[in-house]
Scaffold this active site. Sequence first.
Site, PDB file in Angstrom:
ATOM      1  N   HIS A  54       2.659 -13.697  -4.834  1.00 35.34           N
ATOM      2  CA  HIS A  54       1.606 -13.388  -3.898  1.00 35.34           C
ATOM      3  C   HIS A  54       0.997 -14.603  -3.079  1.00 35.34           C
ATOM      4  O   HIS A  54       1.514 -15.857  -3.455  1.00 35.34           O
ATOM      5  CB  HIS A  54       0.373 -13.002  -4.547  1.00 35.34           C
ATOM      6  N   HIS A 109      -0.483 -17.789  -4.172  1.00 35.80           N
ATOM      7  CA  HIS A 109       0.030 -18.587  -5.180  1.00 35.80           C
ATOM      8  C   HIS A 109       1.314 -19.488  -4.742  1.00 35.80           C
ATOM      9  O   HIS A 109       1.605 -20.562  -5.290  1.00 35.80           O
ATOM     10  CB  HIS A 109       0.603 -17.858  -6.425  1.00 35.80           C
ATOM     11  N   HIS A 137       0.866  -6.936 -13.067  1.00 39.94           N
ATOM     12  CA  HIS A 137       0.264  -7.476 -11.817  1.00 39.94           C
ATOM     13  C   HIS A 137       1.027  -7.236 -10.669  1.00 39.94           C
ATOM     14  O   HIS A 137       0.718  -6.699  -9.533  1.00 39.94           O
ATOM     15  CB  HIS A 137      -0.493  -8.603 -11.939  1.00 39.94           C
ATOM     16  N   HIS A 148      -7.399 -18.090 -11.260  1.00 38.54           N
ATOM     17  CA  HIS A 148      -8.691 -17.876 -10.406  1.00 38.54           C
ATOM     18  C   HIS A 148      -9.811 -18.253 -11.357  1.00 38.54           C
ATOM     19  O   HIS A 148      -9.662 -17.938 -12.449  1.00 38.54           O
ATOM     20  CB  HIS A 148      -8.880 -16.503  -9.821  1.00 38.54           C
TER      21      HIS A 148
HETATM   22 FE    FE Z   1      -4.105 -14.501  -7.015  1.00 41.28          FE
HETATM   23 ZN    ZN Z   2      -1.780 -12.264  -7.322  1.00 41.28          ZN
END
Ligand code: FE
Ligand code: ZN
Length: 255
Positions: free
Chosen positions: A56, A59, A112, A167
């Site tokens: 993502h 990141h 995820h 996070h």
């Molecule tokens: Fe993230």
């Molecule tokens: Zn992510």
Amino acid sequence: MEPRIVPISAFKDNYVWTLRNERHAAVVDPGEARPVLEYLAREKLELAAILATHHHPDHVGGIAELVRHYRVPVFGPKNEPIATLTHPVSEGDRISVPELAMQFEVLDIPGHTRAHIAYYGAGALFCGDTLFACGCGRLFEGTAEQMFASLSKLAALPDDTQVYCGHEYTLANIGFAKAVEPGNRALDAREERDRRLRDAGKPTLPSTLADEKATNPFLRCREPAVIESANKYLGARVADPVRVFAAIRDWKNRF
Ligand code: FE
Ligand code: ZN
């Protein structure tokens, strides 16, 4: 000297975990380059390695700019589309950052994203968006079965493992956890402690696996109170931990 681990804030609530000694640093999940470059300049450190947990942009978005300044190895998941990787890795691989005298084991923790990985070494776990303090990541590319297995794999590490997630979501996660397990006193204690940290402008991380096992509903899918709440949410009776997990993950998405 043992490396220290410090957070560099990025975007609204991302942490770029930074391992450093007197001269060198390695960064985990640099979604942005600017705050990392500023930190390195201010502390007079040289970048030694970049570790990515999943593809993502929040990141990996800073990697291209960082490697323009520092030619360093970029580790990341073998089976995800990250153009900047120099060292694609997966479960069973060991990576080392000689400048920091550190070694990490790579764990596959899909759910995820399709091939999300974690780095585990020296009692620290960098788990990206899979395990959060008192929560877990959304199922974007994987199934509930995969995510449940990934979280179970992480939960099997030693209790005193320091958990560094991607996070700062802790207080909101605790709010949801209290809805799932209103009778869990450990949640009240955790909320008080973590609220105080946030009020002082400090991260609630790292957490420990012991804390997560005591308070994180996604690691507590075999607890009668969690099963009961999942059943109430579903309006059906399920006991299988994967189905309990799927129910509370779905509930959290709407919470
Ligand atoms: Fe993230
Ligand atoms: Zn992510």
